[in-house]
Write a protein that holds these residues in place. Structure first.
Motif, PDB file in Angstrom:
ATOM      1  N   UNK A 109      30.796  39.945   7.517  1.00 26.63           N
ATOM      2  CA  UNK A 109      31.337  41.311   7.527  1.00 26.63           C
ATOM      3  C   UNK A 109      30.260  42.383   7.494  1.00 26.63           C
ATOM      4  N   UNK A 110      29.067  42.020   7.090  1.00 30.29           N
ATOM      5  CA  UNK A 110      28.024  43.043   6.906  1.00 30.29           C
ATOM      6  C   UNK A 110      26.751  42.650   7.656  1.00 30.29           C
ATOM      7  N   UNK A 111      25.908  43.643   7.878  1.00 31.81           N
ATOM      8  CA  UNK A 111      24.653  43.369   8.585  1.00 31.81           C
ATOM      9  C   UNK A 111      23.563  44.299   8.044  1.00 31.81           C
ATOM     10  N   UNK A 112      22.305  43.871   8.182  1.00 33.50           N
ATOM     11  CA  UNK A 112      21.208  44.730   7.733  1.00 33.50           C
ATOM     12  C   UNK A 112      20.940  45.794   8.786  1.00 33.50           C
ATOM     13  N   UNK A 113      20.690  46.998   8.322  1.00 33.99           N
ATOM     14  CA  UNK A 113      20.518  48.090   9.270  1.00 33.99           C
ATOM     15  C   UNK A 113      19.159  48.739   9.066  1.00 33.99           C
ATOM     16  N   UNK A 114      18.466  48.875  10.168  1.00 31.45           N
ATOM     17  CA  UNK A 114      17.137  49.480  10.086  1.00 31.45           C
ATOM     18  C   UNK A 114      17.246  51.009  10.043  1.00 31.45           C
ATOM     19  N   UNK A 115      18.438  51.516  10.306  1.00 30.44           N
ATOM     20  CA  UNK A 115      18.584  52.972  10.391  1.00 30.44           C
ATOM     21  C   UNK A 115      18.861  53.576   9.027  1.00 30.44           C
ATOM     22  N   UNK A 153      19.604  40.988  -0.855  1.00 30.86           N
ATOM     23  CA  UNK A 153      19.801  42.149   0.021  1.00 30.86           C
ATOM     24  C   UNK A 153      18.585  43.077   0.122  1.00 30.86           C
ATOM     25  N   UNK A 154      17.596  42.844  -0.761  1.00 36.17           N
ATOM     26  CA  UNK A 154      16.512  43.823  -0.894  1.00 36.17           C
ATOM     27  C   UNK A 154      15.820  44.173   0.414  1.00 36.17           C
ATOM     28  N   UNK A 155      15.465  45.419   0.536  1.00 33.58           N
ATOM     29  CA  UNK A 155      14.622  45.852   1.640  1.00 33.58           C
ATOM     30  C   UNK A 155      15.361  46.404   2.853  1.00 33.58           C
ATOM     31  N   UNK A 156      16.692  46.270   2.887  1.00 28.67           N
ATOM     32  CA  UNK A 156      17.458  46.839   4.010  1.00 28.67           C
ATOM     33  C   UNK A 156      18.658  47.590   3.470  1.00 28.67           C
ATOM     34  N   UNK A 157      19.119  48.508   4.289  1.00 26.00           N
ATOM     35  CA  UNK A 157      20.472  49.016   4.074  1.00 26.00           C
ATOM     36  C   UNK A 157      21.410  47.984   4.667  1.00 26.00           C
ATOM     37  N   UNK A 158      22.498  47.696   3.975  1.00 31.29           N
ATOM     38  CA  UNK A 158      23.512  46.776   4.490  1.00 31.29           C
ATOM     39  C   UNK A 158      24.771  47.560   4.785  1.00 31.29           C
ATOM     40  N   UNK A 159      25.301  47.358   5.970  1.00 29.42           N
ATOM     41  CA  UNK A 159      26.499  48.100   6.362  1.00 29.42           C
ATOM     42  C   UNK A 159      27.647  47.160   6.676  1.00 29.42           C
ATOM     43  N   UNK A 160      28.840  47.661   6.417  1.00 29.52           N
ATOM     44  CA  UNK A 160      30.065  46.938   6.752  1.00 29.52           C
ATOM     45  C   UNK A 160      30.425  47.262   8.197  1.00 29.52           C
ATOM     46  N   UNK A 194      18.890  50.203   0.685  1.00 27.76           N
ATOM     47  CA  UNK A 194      17.539  49.673   0.844  1.00 27.76           C
ATOM     48  C   UNK A 194      16.736  49.720  -0.465  1.00 27.76           C
ATOM     49  N   UNK A 195      17.039  50.707  -1.318  1.00 25.75           N
ATOM     50  CA  UNK A 195      16.302  50.811  -2.592  1.00 25.75           C
ATOM     51  C   UNK A 195      16.833  49.838  -3.645  1.00 25.75           C
TER      52      UNK A 195
END
Ligand code: GLU
Length: 286
Positions: A109-115, A153-160, A194-195
């Motif tokens: 359901x979620x993915x790491x986002x570089x944005x 999860x560290x280091x990325x924003x995770x989005x649904x 991400x933080x």
């Protein structure tokens, strides 16, 4: 035949965030939460939503509990009283939140986002999203197979990943039928920052579910968030609570009350000699 009253299972909650002093608008919403759950003989819990430690301060938590008690709020479970679903302080529930992040990841359901949020500044705004929120562009989603699920999860924003074009509908106990369209009224939303801080939508759904809350009473500024939270409930196969969104309180000039609104903080009203009964009488509460 014996029917168990709903009383045995109803659970409401107060979920304040200690970023400032509570004002009269909070008191009215919390009073509504208390009245509604008491009317069916249910239990009320208090959860301190201090997940964003950079913005929350322990002295505001202390003040918050004091102001709520002064106003006449009494909870059955909370950080000061314990209870079967402890801890009632959100920042102490990281393991539970991580477990939810893992379940969302495992379900795809979620993915790491570089944005970052900054990248979003120039994206179009969603019609209902208010000031802060831009619509996350669907073409910014990473292509399938371009990332490997990590342990942490560290280091990325995770989005649904929201189901574009789907209408999310629910009936609010005060506002009636509501419908929001994924991909139009709101886009892919952050569940983990991400933080390292889990986002509001994840923690509130995780904790309301874990604490078996049956009705969520809160301000109507969160109606759109409810649509997002419903996606989390559905993804994880959880039964959502009932929703009751209260009107927001405005000051004499029509401005919505904020934690920094001077004069209408509960402690200012108290210092000015106002009593909770008078204040409630002014808004017509019993
Ligand atoms: N902690 C949130 C706030 O103070 C409320 C969240 C909720 O009631 O869902 O704005």
């Amino acid at each position: 035949m014996m029917t168990l009253p709903q009383a045995f299972s109803s659970r409401g909650r107060l979920a304040p965030t200690p970023t400032g002093y509570l004002h009269l608008g909070h008191a009215r919403t919390f009073w509504t939460a208390q009245e509604r759950v008491r009317a069916v003989g249910g239990k009320l819990l208090l959860r301190v939503e201090d997940i964003d430690q950079a913005r929350c301060r322990p002295e505001f938590t202390v003040a918050m509990l004091e102001d709520l008690r002064w106003f006449g709020l009494a909870w059955d479970e909370g950080p000061d009283r314990g209870g079967p679903f402890a801890p009632y302080t959100q920042s102490a529930r990281r393991d539970q939140h991580l477990a939810v992040w893992r379940a969302l990841l495992a379900g795809g359901w979620i993915y790491p986002s570089a944005h970052s949020r900054k990248d979003l500044e120039h994206a179009p705004r969603a019609p209902h999203a208010g000031e802060g929120e831009a619509l996350f562009p669907a073409h910014w989603r990473p292509a399938p197979g371009t990332w490997t699920p990590p342990e942490q999860p560290d280091g990325s924003n995770w989005r649904f990943h929201v189901p574009d074009g789907e209408r999310l509908e629910f009936v609010d106990g005060r506002c009636g039928p509501q419908a929001f369209e994924a991909g139009r009224d709101f886009g892919d939303f952050v569940v983990w920052r991400r933080d390292g801080v889990p986002a509001y939508e994840l923690v509130v759904a995780a904790d309301d579910h874990a604490m078996q809350v049956t009705e969520v009473v809160r301000g109507e500024d969160l109606l759109l968030s409810t649509a997002r939270q419903l996606l989390i409930y559905r993804a994880l196969g959880w039964t959502p609570p009932a929703w009751f969104h209260c009107p927001l309180m405005c000051d004499a000039s029509g401005q919505r009350l904020a934690k920094r609104t001077a004069g209408l903080a509960l402690r200012d009203l108290r210092a000015a000699g106002r009593t909770p009964a008078q204040l409630r009488a002014e808004w017509g509460a019993p």
